[in-house]
Design a protein around this motif. Sequence first.
Motif, PDB file in Angstrom:
ATOM      1  N   ILE A  26       0.849  -1.193   0.000  1.00 27.46           N
ATOM      2  CA  ILE A  26       0.000   0.000   0.000  1.00 27.46           C
ATOM      3  C   ILE A  26       0.887   1.246   0.000  1.00 27.46           C
ATOM      4  CG2 ILE A  26      -1.735   1.316   1.262  1.00 27.46           C
ATOM      5  CD1 ILE A  26      -2.888  -1.330   2.245  1.00 27.46           C
ATOM      6  N   THR A  48      -8.120  -4.535   0.762  1.00 26.96           N
ATOM      7  CA  THR A  48      -6.905  -4.550   1.568  1.00 26.96           C
ATOM      8  C   THR A  48      -7.039  -5.747   2.503  1.00 26.96           C
ATOM      9  OG1 THR A  48      -7.796  -3.042   3.270  1.00 26.96           O
ATOM     10  CG2 THR A  48      -6.600  -2.062   1.421  1.00 26.96           C
ATOM     11  N   LEU A  72      -6.740   4.768  -2.689  1.00 29.18           N
ATOM     12  CA  LEU A  72      -5.980   4.232  -1.573  1.00 29.18           C
ATOM     13  C   LEU A  72      -5.145   5.316  -0.889  1.00 29.18           C
ATOM     14  CD1 LEU A  72      -5.075   0.715  -2.916  1.00 29.18           C
ATOM     15  CD2 LEU A  72      -6.191   1.218  -0.734  1.00 29.18           C
ATOM     16  N   GLU A 134      -0.749  -4.647   5.961  1.00 34.04           N
ATOM     17  CA  GLU A 134      -1.815  -4.745   4.965  1.00 34.04           C
ATOM     18  C   GLU A 134      -1.266  -4.704   3.540  1.00 34.04           C
ATOM     19  OE1 GLU A 134      -5.839  -2.817   6.252  1.00 34.04           O
ATOM     20  OE2 GLU A 134      -4.223  -1.497   6.917  1.00 34.04           O
ATOM     21  N   ALA A 136      -2.617  -4.711  -0.739  1.00 31.11           N
ATOM     22  CA  ALA A 136      -3.757  -4.360  -1.592  1.00 31.11           C
ATOM     23  C   ALA A 136      -3.878  -5.366  -2.737  1.00 31.11           C
ATOM     24  CB  ALA A 136      -3.580  -2.955  -2.149  1.00 31.11           C
TER      25      ALA A 136
END
Length: 204
Positions: A26, A48, A72, A134, A136
């Motif tokens: 991300i 995500t 994002l 996280e 994406a």
Amino acid sequence: MKRALHKPSNPASEELTVAFNGPHIICNETKDVLADCVHRKGAGIFLTAVQVGDAYRITHIGQTGTSFYARLKEHVIQTLGGNFRICDPQAMARGEIKVLWDGLWRPGRHAKLPEYLRDGPALFEAARACFKLEKAFVAPLDAEDRMRRRIEGAIAKQIRKDKVASSLFPPDVRYLPRLSTETAITIRIVTPKKILGLPEQLEV
């Protein structure tokens, strides 16, 4: 990647392929949002998710008609600015939610900005650690806004049916379901990694 329509035996229906690719970073201290994603300027559906064991668990589902990059980036800014929820990264890595900050957008929390500013440094570090966990997944899709929202809502509804798959997914974020006046469409979902709760086919 363009919208793939398959005409089944029933002429009143259609099948749409939603092909996700990823996982993509991300953002971090050295790379901009989706820096490693060739589809960052595209529009469509995105997820995500955090890897827990051998599978990913969804933390957010979204759609955009502008670009994955813009959407994002907005998500990152809203989180770091205190408007969105911030969770404990160590708990997140285990597939558990431990809320450190519940955001400013929720009812009853709009006037809590002073509280966020007071605890800001620690919350910022927690949010930054979560963004490192996280990843994406993006699915470029040539579809109208309403169709994107239907797909987004159908995926969210499906994920919430599974207690384990939804362990990191906020239960109070609202999505728009298909209206009774809209004809159901079957989507075929393709993912490069195992994402818990995400089926190969889904009616939207």
